[in-house]
Design a protein around this motif. Structure first.
Motif, mmCIF file in Angstrom:
data_model
loop_
_atom_site.group_PDB
_atom_site.id
_atom_site.type_symbol
_atom_site.label_atom_id
_atom_site.label_comp_id
_atom_site.label_asym_id
_atom_site.label_seq_id
_atom_site.Cartn_x
_atom_site.Cartn_y
_atom_site.Cartn_z
ATOM 1 N N ASN B 19 69.863 44.972 -60.558
ATOM 2 C CA ASN B 19 69.808 44.007 -59.465
ATOM 3 C C ASN B 19 71.185 43.497 -59.090
ATOM 4 O O ASN B 19 71.468 43.266 -57.917
ATOM 5 N N TRP B 20 72.033 43.312 -60.118
ATOM 6 C CA TRP B 20 73.393 42.846 -59.828
ATOM 7 C C TRP B 20 74.135 43.848 -58.969
ATOM 8 O O TRP B 20 74.762 43.484 -57.977
ATOM 9 N N VAL B 21 74.040 45.126 -59.365
ATOM 10 C CA VAL B 21 74.753 46.149 -58.591
ATOM 11 C C VAL B 21 74.201 46.220 -57.179
ATOM 12 O O VAL B 21 74.950 46.241 -56.188
ATOM 13 N N ILE B 22 72.851 46.216 -57.091
ATOM 14 C CA ILE B 22 72.238 46.276 -55.766
ATOM 15 C C ILE B 22 72.666 45.069 -54.937
ATOM 16 O O ILE B 22 73.042 45.187 -53.782
ATOM 17 N N GLY B 23 72.629 43.895 -55.594
ATOM 18 C CA GLY B 23 73.000 42.677 -54.882
ATOM 19 C C GLY B 23 74.427 42.748 -54.363
ATOM 20 O O GLY B 23 74.686 42.425 -53.199
ATOM 21 N N ALA B 24 75.353 43.197 -55.227
ATOM 22 C CA ALA B 24 76.750 43.282 -54.804
ATOM 23 C C ALA B 24 76.897 44.295 -53.673
ATOM 24 O O ALA B 24 77.617 44.055 -52.694
ATOM 25 N N GLY B 25 76.185 45.422 -53.808
ATOM 26 C CA GLY B 25 76.244 46.438 -52.762
ATOM 27 C C GLY B 25 75.749 45.904 -51.434
ATOM 28 O O GLY B 25 76.393 46.077 -50.396
ATOM 29 N N ILE B 26 74.604 45.216 -51.497
ATOM 30 C CA ILE B 26 74.047 44.664 -50.261
ATOM 31 C C ILE B 26 75.009 43.654 -49.657
ATOM 32 O O ILE B 26 75.259 43.659 -48.452
ATOM 33 N N ALA B 27 75.570 42.809 -50.521
ATOM 34 C CA ALA B 27 76.488 41.790 -50.015
ATOM 35 C C ALA B 27 77.671 42.438 -49.292
ATOM 36 O O ALA B 27 78.033 42.039 -48.184
ATOM 37 N N LEU B 28 78.239 43.470 -49.915
ATOM 38 C CA LEU B 28 79.384 44.154 -49.303
ATOM 39 C C LEU B 28 78.998 44.782 -47.966
ATOM 40 O O LEU B 28 79.699 44.646 -46.959
ATOM 41 N N LEU B 29 77.853 45.480 -47.977
ATOM 42 C CA LEU B 29 77.459 46.174 -46.765
ATOM 43 C C LEU B 29 77.053 45.206 -45.660
ATOM 44 O O LEU B 29 77.337 45.440 -44.487
ATOM 45 N N LEU B 30 76.405 44.098 -46.061
ATOM 46 C CA LEU B 30 76.065 43.095 -45.050
ATOM 47 C C LEU B 30 77.333 42.500 -44.462
ATOM 48 O O LEU B 30 77.411 42.240 -43.262
ATOM 49 N N LEU B 31 78.331 42.304 -45.323
ATOM 50 C CA LEU B 31 79.619 41.803 -44.829
ATOM 51 C C LEU B 31 80.192 42.777 -43.805
ATOM 52 O O LEU B 31 80.663 42.394 -42.733
ATOM 53 N N TYR B 32 80.106 44.065 -44.154
ATOM 54 C CA TYR B 32 80.604 45.130 -43.280
ATOM 55 C C TYR B 32 79.854 45.134 -41.944
ATOM 56 O O TYR B 32 80.449 45.261 -40.874
ATOM 57 N N CYS B 33 78.501 44.950 -42.014
ATOM 58 C CA CYS B 33 77.691 44.936 -40.787
ATOM 59 C C CYS B 33 77.932 43.675 -39.977
ATOM 60 O O CYS B 33 78.028 43.711 -38.760
ATOM 61 N N LEU B 34 77.962 42.536 -40.702
ATOM 62 C CA LEU B 34 77.869 41.252 -40.018
ATOM 63 C C LEU B 34 79.214 40.666 -39.622
ATOM 64 O O LEU B 34 79.328 40.023 -38.588
ATOM 65 N N ALA B 35 80.241 40.886 -40.465
ATOM 66 C CA ALA B 35 81.513 40.206 -40.232
ATOM 67 C C ALA B 35 82.044 40.422 -38.803
ATOM 68 O O ALA B 35 82.431 39.453 -38.151
ATOM 69 N N PRO B 36 82.059 41.665 -38.310
ATOM 70 C CA PRO B 36 82.559 41.841 -36.939
ATOM 71 C C PRO B 36 81.783 41.033 -35.914
ATOM 72 O O PRO B 36 82.367 40.405 -35.016
ATOM 73 N N PHE B 37 80.444 41.033 -36.053
ATOM 74 C CA PHE B 37 79.616 40.225 -35.163
ATOM 75 C C PHE B 37 79.981 38.769 -35.208
ATOM 76 O O PHE B 37 80.230 38.114 -34.208
ATOM 77 N N TYR B 38 79.955 38.270 -36.453
ATOM 78 C CA TYR B 38 80.178 36.854 -36.679
ATOM 79 C C TYR B 38 81.530 36.450 -36.106
ATOM 80 O O TYR B 38 81.662 35.448 -35.416
ATOM 81 N N TRP B 39 82.531 37.284 -36.366
ATOM 82 C CA TRP B 39 83.883 36.947 -35.924
ATOM 83 C C TRP B 39 83.967 36.933 -34.405
ATOM 84 O O TRP B 39 84.665 36.116 -33.816
ATOM 85 N N MET B 40 83.237 37.863 -33.780
ATOM 86 C CA MET B 40 83.233 37.909 -32.315
ATOM 87 C C MET B 40 82.671 36.607 -31.755
ATOM 88 O O MET B 40 83.269 35.992 -30.869
ATOM 89 N N VAL B 41 81.506 36.173 -32.291
ATOM 90 C CA VAL B 41 80.864 34.962 -31.772
ATOM 91 C C VAL B 41 81.752 33.746 -32.025
ATOM 92 O O VAL B 41 82.024 32.952 -31.121
ATOM 93 N N VAL B 42 82.243 33.611 -33.273
ATOM 94 C CA VAL B 42 83.040 32.439 -33.635
ATOM 95 C C VAL B 42 84.322 32.373 -32.800
ATOM 96 O O VAL B 42 84.665 31.331 -32.240
ATOM 97 N N SER B 43 85.007 33.508 -32.675
ATOM 98 C CA SER B 43 86.276 33.503 -31.940
ATOM 99 C C SER B 43 86.059 33.201 -30.466
ATOM 100 O O SER B 43 86.912 32.607 -29.813
ATOM 101 N N SER B 44 84.895 33.625 -29.938
ATOM 102 C CA SER B 44 84.658 33.385 -28.518
ATOM 103 C C SER B 44 84.510 31.893 -28.244
ATOM 104 O O SER B 44 84.669 31.452 -27.111
ATOM 105 N N LEU B 45 84.199 31.113 -29.284
ATOM 106 C CA LEU B 45 83.994 29.679 -29.098
ATOM 107 C C LEU B 45 85.256 28.863 -29.395
ATOM 108 O O LEU B 45 85.243 27.649 -29.326
ATOM 109 N N LYS B 46 86.337 29.558 -29.764
ATOM 110 C CA LYS B 46 87.579 28.851 -30.063
ATOM 111 C C LYS B 46 88.459 28.765 -28.816
ATOM 112 O O LYS B 46 88.578 29.744 -28.081
#
Lengths: 309, 287
Positions: B19-46
Motif C-alpha cells: 500500500n505504501w508503494v502504491i500510495g507513493a506511486g499514486i501521489a507522484l502520478l497525481l502530482l504529474y497529472c494535476l500540477a500543470p492544471f492546478y498551476w494554470m488555474v492558480v497563476s491565472s488568478l494572480k
C-alpha cells in the motif's frame, strides 16, 4: 413482374449498390481532402518548386527524384530522422509505462479513488496541446518557473535561471514529459478495459494452483492482454511519430538552430519558412511512407485481435 | 494454529508495504497529472505583481488576466466564438457523414467491406504536415484562406476515419432484427433506422461526437496556416500568437487565463460524460 414481388420483401433484397450510397459522402470527403492533396504532394516533390516558381519568376522544372536524392544525401536529414525515431520511441515507452502502471493500479483502487484518477487523467487528455505546452513551458521557465524555484529552494543552487530548452536532450525531455502527460490516459483507459475483461475465474484458478502474483501477471495476464497491448503500442507509435504542435510551440519552431527538429516540423519549416515546397513535399512523402508501413502492421494487429475488420 | 497466527501479521505487513508503494506511486502520478492544471488555474488568478512569486495559491486573487484576455488587445472573445463555430459545425457534419458510413459498414454485407474499412482507417495515419501545403494552395485558389470552411472541411476529413471506425464498432452491437421488423411493419429505410437504431445507438453517437469535438477544438496545425486574421483565428492559434509576441517578459498571466477559458468547457464535458468517453477511447483511439 418479378420486380414488384421483390419490392414487397422489404429489407431482404437490397440494392446491390446501396452500400456505396451510404459510403459515398465519406469517401468523397476523404478523397477530396486527403487523397487528392497526397497526390499533389507526391507531384510537387518531383519538381523544383520554390518561391521563384510560385511567383512565376521562373518556370516549373520537373527534376524527378532529385529532391529525394538531395535529402538522402544531406546529413541533416538523417539527424532529423534519428531525432524523430529516438523521441517517438522514448514517448511511446514512457506513455506505455505510465499508462500501464496506472491501469494496473486502477484495478486495485476503491471505486471513488479510481474515479478521481480517471477524471484527472481525462482532464490531461482533454487539454489542448497548445495550452498544455504553454503550461509546461511556464512551469519550467528559467526565472519564473515553479520547478526551478523549488529546486533552488531545496538547495540545488545550480538551477537558478537554468534553461530547460537550451540543451538539446533536455528540451526533448521537457516536450516528452508534456506529450506523455496528454497521451497516457488513452493507454491507461484501454489497458484498464482489457484487464477488467479477463475472467476472474482464470486468475482465481491459477492462484489456487499456487501461482505467484508475478507468475500470474507473466503467464496469464500478459498473453491475454497481448492483442490490446499491440494495438495501443502501434497507435502510440503512429501518434508520437506525428508530434508537431508540442515541439513547434515548446521549442519555438524546432529548437536552437533546429536541434529539436523532427520530420514533421522539418517538413513544415522547409515548406513554409524556407519556401522550399518541393523539398518540403519530399519530406512529407517520406514521413507518410514510414507511417504507412507502421499502419500496415497496425491493421494486421487489429485483424488478429478480431476487431471489426 | 501457530502458523496461522504468525502468518497473519506477516500478510498484513506485506499489504502495508504494498500500500505504501502504491500510495507513493499514486501521489507522484497525481502530482504529474494535476500540477500543470492546478498551476494554470492558480497563476491565472494572480495579478501582474504576483505572477513571479511562486506562492501555491493567489494571495490576492484577481480577474485582471481574464479581463485583459477577453477585453484587451488580444480579442480572445473572437477566438472563442470562432472555435465554437468551427468545432460545432465540424462535429455535426462529420457525425452525419460518419453515421451513414458506419451503418453501411456494420449492417450491410458486401464484397470488399473490410478493405473499405481498412482504407478509411489508413487515412487516419497521414501526417497533417504532409497535406498542409497542397491544402493551402487548394484553398488559396478557392479564396478560402481566412474563412471558417478552410478549417471545418479539413477537420472533418481528419475526424472521419476514426469516427467511422468507432461508430462501426458501436453499430455492430445493435439489434438489427428490430430494424428489420420495423421495415416489415412498413417503416421506410430511413424511418426504421431513425426510430429504432439511432435511439439505441445514441450513447455511441454522443461519445464519438464528443471525441470529434475535442479533436476539432484542439486542432492547431492546419489552422495556423489557413487562418490569418483575428476574424477567423481559433483559440489554439490565438494562444500561440500571444505566446509569441514576446516583449521582455512572456505574458504568462494572460496565457494561463486563456488556457483556463479554453480547457474549461472540455473538462466540464469530461465530468459529464466520463463513462462514455472511456468507452469510446477504448473502442477506437483518439487523441
Amino acid at each position: 413482374m418479378g420486380r414488384p414481388a421483390a419490392a414487397t420483401r422489404p429489407g431482404r433484397r437490397r440494392g446491390r449498390f446501396e452500400h456505396w450510397f451510404y459510403l459515398s459522402p465519406a469517401l468523397v470527403v476523404l478523397a477530396a481532402l486527403l487523397v487528392y492533396p497526397l497526390y499533389q504532394l507526391v507531384l510537387v516533390s518531383l519538381y523544383d518548386y520554390r518561391q521563384a516558381q510560385v511567383s512565376g519568376a521562373q518556370p516549373l522544372r520537373f527534376i524527378g527524384f532529385d529532391n529525394y536524392a538531395t535529402l538522402l544525401g544531406d546529413p541533416r536529414f538523417w539527424g532529423v530522422l534519428g531525432n524523430t525515431v529516438v523521441f517517438a520511441a522514448a514517448c511511446v515507452v514512457g506513455t506505455l509505462l505510465v499508462g500501464g502502471a496506472l491501469a494496473v493500479l486502477a484495478t486495485r483502487l476503491r471505486p471513488w479513488v479510481r474515479t478521481v484518477l480517471f477524471l484527472t487523467a481525462l482532464g490531461a487528455w482533454a487539454t489542448p496541446a497548445v495550452t498544455g505546452s504553454a503550461v509546461w513551458l511556464f512551469l519550467f521557465d528559467p526565472t519564473l518557473g515553479l520547478v526551478n524555484q523549488v529546486l533552488v529552494g531545496v538547495g540545488l543552487e545550480g538551477f537558478a535561471g537554468h534553461s530547460w530548452t537550451y540543451e538539446k536532450w533536455s528540451a526533448f525531455g521537457l516536450v516528452g514529459a508534456e506529450v506523455i502527460w496528454c497521451s497516457f490516459p488513452f493507454v491507461m483507459v484501454t489497458l484498464y478495459a482489457g484487464i477488467t475483461s479477463i475472467p476472474e475465474e482464470v486468475v482465481e484458478a491459477a492462484r489456487l494452483d499456487g501461482a505467484s502474483t508475478l507468475r500470474i501477471a507473466h503467464s496469464i495476464m500478459l498473453p491475454m492482454l497481448r492483442p490490446v497491448l499491440a494495438i495501443v503500442t502501434i497507435q502510440s507509435i503512429i501518434w508520437d511519430f506525428k508530434i508537431f504542435t508540442q515541439i513547434y510551440i515548446m521549442t519555438g519552431g524546432g529548437g536552437i538552430s533546429g536541434q529539436n527538429m523532427v520530420l514533421n516540423v522539418y517538413g513544415y519549416q522547409q515548406a513554409f519558412a524556407a519556401s522550399q515546397y518541393g523539398l518540403g513535399s519530399a519530406i512529407g512523402v517520406i514521413t507518410s511512407l514510414l507511417l504507412l508501413a507502421i499502419t500496415l502492421v497496425y491493421l494486421r494487429a487489429l485483424r488478429r485481435n478480431g476487431e471489426v475488420l | 494454529m501457530r502458523t496461522a497466527t504468525t502468518g497473519r501479521p506477516r500478510q498484513r505487513r506485506r499489504w502495508g508495504w504494498e500500500n505504501w508503494v502504491i500510495g507513493a506511486g499514486i501521489a507522484l502520478l497525481l502530482l504529474y497529472c494535476l500540477a500543470p492544471f492546478y498551476w494554470m488555474v492558480v497563476s491565472s488568478l494572480k495579478g501582474p505583481g504576483e505572477i513571479a512569486s511562486n506562492s501555491l495559491w493567489p494571495r490576492d486573487p484577481t480577474l485582471v488576466n481574464y479581463r485583459g484576455v477577453l477585453g484587451g488587445r488580444d480579442h480572445f472573445g473572437y477566438a472563442v466564438r470562432n472555435s465554437v463555430v468551427i468545432a460545432v459545425t465540424t462535429t455535426l457534419l462529420a457525425m452525419v457523414i460518419a453515421v451513414f458510413s458506419g451503418y453501411a459498414l456494420a449492417r450491410l454485407r458486401f464484397r470488399g467491406r473490410n478493405l473499405v474499412l481498412a482504407l478509411i482507417l489508413a487515412c487516419s495515419m497521414f501526417p497533417g504536415v504532409a497535406i498542409v501545403t497542397p491544402l493551402y494552395q487548394l484553398f488559396a485558389d478557392w479564396g478560402w484562406i481566412d474563412e471558417y470552411q478552410a478549417m471545418i472541411v479539413p477537420n472533418i476529413s481528419f475526424a472521419l476515419p476514426l469516427a467511422i471506425f468507432v461508430l462501426t464498432t458501436f453499430f455492430r452491437e445493435m439489434p438489427w432484427e428490430l430494424e428489420e421488423a420495423a421495415r416489415v411493419d412498413g417503416c421506410g429505410p430511413f424511418g426504421a433506422f431513425g426510430r429504432i437504431i439511432l435511439p439505441l445507438a445514441a450513447p455511441g453517437v454522443v461519445t464519438t461526437g464528443l471525441l470529434v469535438f475535442f479533436a476539432a477544438w484542439n486542432e492547431y496545425l492546419i489552422s495556423s496556416v489557413v487562418s490569418i486574421t483575428l476574424a477567423s483565428n481559433p483559440v489554439t492559434v490565438a494562444i500561440a500568437k500571444f505566446a509569441g509576441d514576446s516583449e521582455f517578459q512572456q505574458p504568462f498571466g494572460s496565457q494561463m487565463a486563456a488556457g483556463v477559458i479554453v480547457t474549461l468547457p472540455l473538462v466540464v464535458l469530461v465530468l459529464l460524460f466520463q463513462r462514455r468517453i472511456v468507452k469510446g477511447l477504448s473502442a477506437g483511439g483518439f487523441r
